[in-house]
Enzyme design. Sequence first.
Site, short mmCIF file in Angstrom:
data_model
loop_
_atom_site.label_atom_id
_atom_site.label_comp_id
_atom_site.label_asym_id
_atom_site.label_seq_id
_atom_site.Cartn_x
_atom_site.Cartn_y
_atom_site.Cartn_z
N ASP A 64 0.85 -1.19 0.00
CA ASP A 64 0.00 0.00 0.00
C ASP A 64 0.89 1.24 0.00
O ASP A 64 2.09 1.16 0.20
CB ASP A 64 -0.94 0.01 1.21
CG ASP A 64 -0.22 -0.35 2.50
OD1 ASP A 64 0.94 0.08 2.67
OD2 ASP A 64 -0.82 -1.05 3.33
N ASP A 66 1.40 5.08 1.60
CA ASP A 66 1.02 6.07 2.61
C ASP A 66 1.61 7.42 2.25
O ASP A 66 2.69 7.50 1.66
CB ASP A 66 1.55 5.64 3.98
CG ASP A 66 0.90 4.34 4.45
OD1 ASP A 66 -0.30 4.15 4.19
OD2 ASP A 66 1.60 3.51 5.05
N ASP A 146 9.84 3.68 13.03
CA ASP A 146 10.55 2.60 13.71
C ASP A 146 11.95 2.34 13.16
O ASP A 146 12.94 2.52 13.84
CB ASP A 146 9.70 1.32 13.76
CG ASP A 146 9.04 0.97 12.42
OD1 ASP A 146 9.33 1.65 11.41
OD2 ASP A 146 8.25 0.01 12.38
P1 ATP Z 1 4.15 -3.15 5.16
O1 ATP Z 1 2.97 -2.27 4.82
O2 ATP Z 1 4.86 -3.71 3.99
O3 ATP Z 1 3.85 -4.13 6.20
P2 ATP Z 1 5.17 -0.69 6.22
O4 ATP Z 1 6.55 -0.26 6.57
O5 ATP Z 1 4.46 0.11 5.19
O6 ATP Z 1 5.26 -2.20 5.83
P3 ATP Z 1 2.98 -0.06 7.94
O7 ATP Z 1 2.50 -0.81 9.12
O8 ATP Z 1 2.13 0.06 6.74
O9 ATP Z 1 4.37 -0.72 7.56
O10 ATP Z 1 3.40 1.38 8.48
C1 ATP Z 1 3.75 2.46 7.62
C2 ATP Z 1 4.89 3.25 8.20
O11 ATP Z 1 4.52 3.79 9.48
C3 ATP Z 1 6.15 2.44 8.47
O12 ATP Z 1 6.97 2.36 7.33
C4 ATP Z 1 6.79 3.21 9.60
O13 ATP Z 1 7.51 4.31 9.09
C5 ATP Z 1 5.62 3.73 10.39
N1 ATP Z 1 5.23 2.81 11.49
C6 ATP Z 1 4.34 1.81 11.46
N2 ATP Z 1 4.23 1.19 12.63
C7 ATP Z 1 5.10 1.80 13.46
C8 ATP Z 1 5.46 1.62 14.82
N3 ATP Z 1 4.92 0.65 15.57
N4 ATP Z 1 6.39 2.46 15.33
C9 ATP Z 1 6.94 3.42 14.59
N5 ATP Z 1 6.66 3.64 13.32
C10 ATP Z 1 5.76 2.84 12.73
MG MG Z 2 2.43 -0.14 4.59
#
Ligand code: ATP
Ligand code: MG
Length: 453
Positions: A64, A66, A146
Site C-alpha cells: 500500500d 502512505d 521505527d
Molecule cells: P508493510 O505495509 O509492507 O507491512 P510498512 O513499513 O508500510 O510495511 P505499515 O505498518 O504500513 O508498515 O506502516 C507504515 C509506516 O509507518 C512504516 O513504514 C513506519 O515508518 C511507520 N510505522 C508503522 N508502525 C510503526 C510503529 N509501531 N512504530 C513506529 N513507526 C511505525
Molecule cells: Mg504499509
Amino acid sequence: MLTRQQEALPLQPVVLTRDQHGISRRQISENALKVLYRLNKAGFEAYLVGGGVRDLLLGRQPKDFDVATNATPEQVKQLFSNCRLVGRRFRLAHVLFGRDVIEVATFRGHHHQVNTNKHISAQSSEGMLLRDNVYGTIEEDAERRDFSVNALYYNIADFSVLGFAGGLKDLEARRLELIGDPETRYREDPVRMLRAVRFSAKLGLSISPRTEAPIRELAPLLSDIPPARLFEETLKLFLAGQGLETYRQMQHYGLFAPLFPETAEVMGRGNNRYGRFIELALANTDERIAQDLRVTPAFLYAALLWGPVETRTQEFVNDGGLGYHDAFMLAADEVIGRQVKTVAVPRRFSTVVRDIWQLQDRLTKRAGKRPHRLLEHPKFRAGYDFLLLRAELDPRLKELAEWWTDFQAANPVDQKRLSQVATREQDEEQDEAAPRKSPRKRPRRRPRRRRET
Ligand code: ATP
Ligand code: MG
C-alpha cells in the site's frame, strides 16, 4: 528514562535526486499520485512515505502507499470530498477511492515534557505509549518512525527521495536498524520487535546487532499488547509469504512463546513434533501464497494450536476418564478460550479451526454412507488438507490419507468398493482385541475395465 538518541541523529536527510534512484511514477498507484498532486497544487508538502518507498527502492511491489504532509487533517479534508478523518488521539485522513484507501498523515512532532510520569505510564488502547500528539516537521516525523529503512520520503514536488537516520545506507547494506535507542523504542511499542523479524524475513534484511540485542529480554512485553492488535500482527507475520522464515526468527528471539504460550509449553516437553508440524504448515502456506492460491487464517491457527488440543484431549482421556469425543470438545474449548486472551482470533475463524480439528476424528470413520456425507461437509477440503499434513509426519496416517485421496478421485463404483473395504476393515478392527502386528494393506485397485467403444 526516555532519553532517546534523537540529538545524535543526523537531522539532515540524504537526498537522492530523480536521476539518482530508480523510482518512477508508473510504479506508484494512480490514487496515491492523485492525492500527492492535489496536496502539492494546494501549496502543501506531500511525500510518499515508509514501506512504499522502501519496497520500490528494493524493486518490490508495495502493499500500500502512505502519504505524509504538512497539511493538517482538516486541511486535507477540505481538499478531498472522499475523505474521512479517523483516530482519536492522533487524527489521520483517509482518502477513499472505492475500496482503496490512501492514508494521509500530518507530520508528527515530538512529545514535549516527556518526564512527567503520567506520560510515561499512559498506554493507548493499541498498547503504545502515548505522547502529545503535536504536529511537527518532516525531520521530527522521520525520527518517530521505527526503522531507518522506513524513514524514507519520496517528494512529489521534485521526485527526489529523502532518507533520514541513515535509511538509504542501511537499505543498501540490507540492514534493519531501529531509530534511536532500541530498548526505549521497544518499550514504547513492543510490537516493533515483531515488525523487526517480519521485515527481516520478508525483505531479507539482517537485524543489526544493536537492534537485535534487547529483543530476547524484552519479548515478554508482548503479553501486554491488546489481543486484537496481535491478531492483526500474526496475519502479517504468517500470511505474507515468508511465514516459515518468520516463525524461525520468532523462535530464535523468544517472540513465539508470548503469543502462543500453550503451544510453546507443549512444545517444550522434549519432543519437537509439534514444532515440525507448524513448520510444515507454514511451508505449505508459503507455497500456496507463491502460487497465488487462497490461504485461510483458520487452517494456520488449527496447526498452531494442534499441539495443545491433542495434548489436552489425551490428558482428559487418561486422567479425567472421559471418552474421546467429550475430551476433545472440552480440550478445544479450553485451548481456544485461553488463546484468545493473548491473540484475539475472531469467532468466524475459531469455528472453522474447530471444524478442521473435529474432522480429524470423523475422517477415520469410513463405514457405510459416512464418507459420502463427509465429502459434503463445507470444511471437508480443509480437514482433508490438514490430514495430509499430519500424515507427512505420522506414517500411521498415510493409509488413511491415501484412502481419502483415492476416494475423492474415484468414480461412484470404485467409491462403493473403497467404502466396503474400509467397512470390512473397521469391523475387523473392532473384533480384534490386540493391536495389529503387520500394517494394514491398502485395498488393491481393481484393474479398470476398458470402456467398450
Ligand atoms: P508493510 O505495509 O509492507 O507491512 P510498512 O513499513 O508500510 O510495511 P505499515 O505498518 O504500513 O508498515 O506502516 C507504515 C509506516 O509507518 C512504516 O513504514 C513506519 O515508518 C511507520 N510505522 C508503522 N508502525 C510503526 C510503529 N509501531 N512504530 C513506529 N513507526 C511505525
Ligand atoms: Mg504499509
